[in-house]
Design a protein around this motif. Structure first.
Motif, PDB file in Angstrom:
ATOM      1  N   PRO A 101      43.234  36.818  38.422  1.00  0.00           N
ATOM      2  CA  PRO A 101      42.266  37.379  37.921  1.00  0.00           C
ATOM      3  C   PRO A 101      41.767  38.054  36.160  1.00  0.00           C
ATOM      4  O   PRO A 101      42.299  39.088  36.006  1.00  0.00           O
ATOM      5  CB  PRO A 101      43.250  38.664  38.408  1.00  0.00           C
ATOM      6  CG  PRO A 101      45.018  38.363  38.821  1.00  0.00           C
ATOM      7  CD  PRO A 101      44.316  36.683  39.088  1.00  0.00           C
ATOM      8  N   PHE A 102      41.317  37.314  36.091  1.00  0.00           N
ATOM      9  CA  PHE A 102      41.136  37.457  35.254  1.00  0.00           C
ATOM     10  C   PHE A 102      40.615  39.127  34.044  1.00  0.00           C
ATOM     11  O   PHE A 102      41.314  39.003  33.459  1.00  0.00           O
ATOM     12  CB  PHE A 102      39.661  36.399  33.748  1.00  0.00           C
ATOM     13  CG  PHE A 102      39.830  35.324  34.952  1.00  0.00           C
ATOM     14  CD1 PHE A 102      40.805  34.601  33.838  1.00  0.00           C
ATOM     15  CD2 PHE A 102      39.534  33.865  35.237  1.00  0.00           C
ATOM     16  CE1 PHE A 102      41.501  33.267  34.142  1.00  0.00           C
ATOM     17  CE2 PHE A 102      38.998  32.776  35.627  1.00  0.00           C
ATOM     18  CZ  PHE A 102      40.815  32.533  34.870  1.00  0.00           C
ATOM     19  N   ALA A 103      39.672  40.044  35.338  1.00  0.00           N
ATOM     20  CA  ALA A 103      39.289  41.250  34.043  1.00  0.00           C
ATOM     21  C   ALA A 103      40.760  41.846  34.262  1.00  0.00           C
ATOM     22  O   ALA A 103      40.695  42.786  32.916  1.00  0.00           O
ATOM     23  CB  ALA A 103      38.277  41.751  34.939  1.00  0.00           C
ATOM     24  N   SER A 104      41.053  42.072  34.952  1.00  0.00           N
ATOM     25  CA  SER A 104      42.180  42.730  35.773  1.00  0.00           C
ATOM     26  C   SER A 104      43.414  42.460  35.090  1.00  0.00           C
ATOM     27  O   SER A 104      44.049  43.751  33.554  1.00  0.00           O
ATOM     28  CB  SER A 104      42.858  43.149  36.837  1.00  0.00           C
ATOM     29  OG  SER A 104      43.303  41.636  36.894  1.00  0.00           O
ATOM     30  N   LEU A 105      43.666  41.329  34.752  1.00  0.00           N
ATOM     31  CA  LEU A 105      44.492  40.668  33.651  1.00  0.00           C
ATOM     32  C   LEU A 105      44.685  41.374  32.272  1.00  0.00           C
ATOM     33  O   LEU A 105      45.214  41.562  30.850  1.00  0.00           O
ATOM     34  CB  LEU A 105      45.078  39.399  33.662  1.00  0.00           C
ATOM     35  CG  LEU A 105      45.976  38.751  34.838  1.00  0.00           C
ATOM     36  CD1 LEU A 105      45.786  37.419  34.704  1.00  0.00           C
ATOM     37  CD2 LEU A 105      47.287  39.053  34.100  1.00  0.00           C
ATOM     38  N   GLY A 106      43.197  40.875  31.407  1.00  0.00           N
ATOM     39  CA  GLY A 106      42.257  41.466  29.921  1.00  0.00           C
ATOM     40  C   GLY A 106      42.401  42.790  30.372  1.00  0.00           C
ATOM     41  O   GLY A 106      43.880  43.367  29.275  1.00  0.00           O
ATOM     42  N   SER A 107      42.702  43.682  31.592  1.00  0.00           N
ATOM     43  CA  SER A 107      42.731  45.330  31.372  1.00  0.00           C
ATOM     44  C   SER A 107      44.571  45.711  31.229  1.00  0.00           C
ATOM     45  O   SER A 107      44.984  45.830  30.143  1.00  0.00           O
ATOM     46  CB  SER A 107      42.445  45.750  32.184  1.00  0.00           C
ATOM     47  OG  SER A 107      42.319  47.006  32.434  1.00  0.00           O
ATOM     48  N   GLY A 116      39.216  38.999  29.425  1.00  0.00           N
ATOM     49  CA  GLY A 116      39.521  38.296  30.369  1.00  0.00           C
ATOM     50  C   GLY A 116      38.854  36.821  29.886  1.00  0.00           C
ATOM     51  O   GLY A 116      39.622  35.986  30.808  1.00  0.00           O
ATOM     52  N   ASN A 117      38.055  37.400  29.133  1.00  0.00           N
ATOM     53  CA  ASN A 117      37.589  35.542  29.497  1.00  0.00           C
ATOM     54  C   ASN A 117      37.861  34.842  28.727  1.00  0.00           C
ATOM     55  O   ASN A 117      37.943  33.719  28.410  1.00  0.00           O
ATOM     56  CB  ASN A 117      35.935  36.461  28.680  1.00  0.00           C
ATOM     57  CG  ASN A 117      36.175  37.003  27.527  1.00  0.00           C
ATOM     58  OD1 ASN A 117      36.280  36.984  26.617  1.00  0.00           O
ATOM     59  ND2 ASN A 117      34.545  37.243  27.784  1.00  0.00           N
ATOM     60  N   MET A 118      39.060  35.505  27.206  1.00  0.00           N
ATOM     61  CA  MET A 118      39.574  34.280  26.519  1.00  0.00           C
ATOM     62  C   MET A 118      41.259  34.200  27.173  1.00  0.00           C
ATOM     63  O   MET A 118      41.415  33.040  27.164  1.00  0.00           O
ATOM     64  CB  MET A 118      40.139  35.389  25.445  1.00  0.00           C
ATOM     65  CG  MET A 118      39.339  35.757  24.554  1.00  0.00           C
ATOM     66  SD  MET A 118      38.491  34.445  23.930  1.00  0.00           S
ATOM     67  CE  MET A 118      36.927  34.079  24.552  1.00  0.00           C
ATOM     68  N   ILE A 119      41.886  34.805  28.514  1.00  0.00           N
ATOM     69  CA  ILE A 119      42.721  34.395  29.257  1.00  0.00           C
ATOM     70  C   ILE A 119      41.683  33.371  29.780  1.00  0.00           C
ATOM     71  O   ILE A 119      42.760  31.863  29.957  1.00  0.00           O
ATOM     72  CB  ILE A 119      43.150  35.300  30.279  1.00  0.00           C
ATOM     73  CG1 ILE A 119      43.772  36.988  29.435  1.00  0.00           C
ATOM     74  CG2 ILE A 119      44.303  34.580  31.838  1.00  0.00           C
ATOM     75  CD1 ILE A 119      43.800  37.716  30.389  1.00  0.00           C
TER      76      ILE A 119
END
Length: 171
Positions: A101-107, A116-119
Motif C-alpha cells: 500500500p504505497f500511497a497509504s504508507l507514504g501518508s 509512496g512513490n519513494m517507498i
C-alpha cells in the motif's frame, strides 16, 4: 547481465520521477543505463510508463519487452508487458504479485501520499540488487523534501517479505 525494470502508472504518481532518480542513481554508481519514458503530456491522470535498463556493460537494445521487475501503480495504464517479479500498489495485483500500500504508507509514515512513490523506489532498489548508497541517493534527488525522500526510500528498501504480507493484510 542487464536488468530491465518497467513502471506503469498514470500522470501525477511520480512514474517519471522514479525512473529519473533511478537512472541518475545508477549512473552515479557507474552503471550503464537507459531510461525511456512514454506518457501523455496533455492530461494529468492519463497513462505514464517508464522503462529503465541497467548493466555493467553498454546496453545493446533499450527496448523492454519483458521486465525483470514490473512496478504497477495504477490499473489504468496501458502497459501490456509481463514481469518476472511484479510489485503493485495494494489491490492492483494478481495472485503471486507483491502488493504494497504505497500511497497509504507514504501518508501514514511520512505525512503525505506522495512519499509512496519513494517507498516504491526503495523497494525497486532492493529487488534489483542495488546496494543502498545514501550519498548517491541524496545526490540523485531533488532538494525539496530530500530528507523525507531519503527516509521513504530507506523504508521501502528495508521492507521484508513478512512486513509486506502484514501491511497488505492490515490494509
Amino acid at each position: 547481465m542487464a536488468t530491465r525494470i518497467a513502471l506503469d502508472g498514470v500522470g501525477g504518481q511520480g512514474v517519471r520521477l522514479i525512473a529519473g532518480i533511478l537512472g541518475s542513481l545508477l549512473a552515479r554508481m557507474g552503471k550503464q543505463v537507459t531510461v525511456l519514458l512514454d506518457y501523455d503530456s496533455s492530461v494529468r491522470g492519463s497513462m505514464s510508463d517508464a522503462f529503465v535498463i541497467f548493466d555493467d556493460v553498454p546496453i545493446d537494445n533499450p527496448v523492454v519487452e519483458e521486465a525483470d521487475i514490473l512496478l504497477r501503480l495504477a490499473d489504468r495504464g496501458h502497459l501490456r508487458i509481463s514481469g518476472r517479479k511484479v510489485v503493485t500498489d495494494l489491490g492492483l495485483g494478481l495472485p503471486g504479485d507483491e502488493q504494497i500500500p504505497f500511497a497509504s504508507l507514504g501518508s501514514e509514515r511520512f505525512g503525505k501520499e506522495l512519499f509512496g512513490n519513494m517507498i516504491a523506489l526503495g523497494r525497486l532498489l532492493k529487488l534489483a540488487g542495488i546496494d543502498y548508497d545514501e550519498e548517491a541517493i541524496r545526490s540523485s534527488l531533488p532538494r525539496r523534501y530530500q530528507d523525507e525522500n531519503v527516509a521513504a526510500i530507506r523504508f521501502g528498501y528495508d521492507l521484508t517479505e513478512e512486513e509486506i504480507a502484514r501491511l497488505a493484510a492490515a490494509a
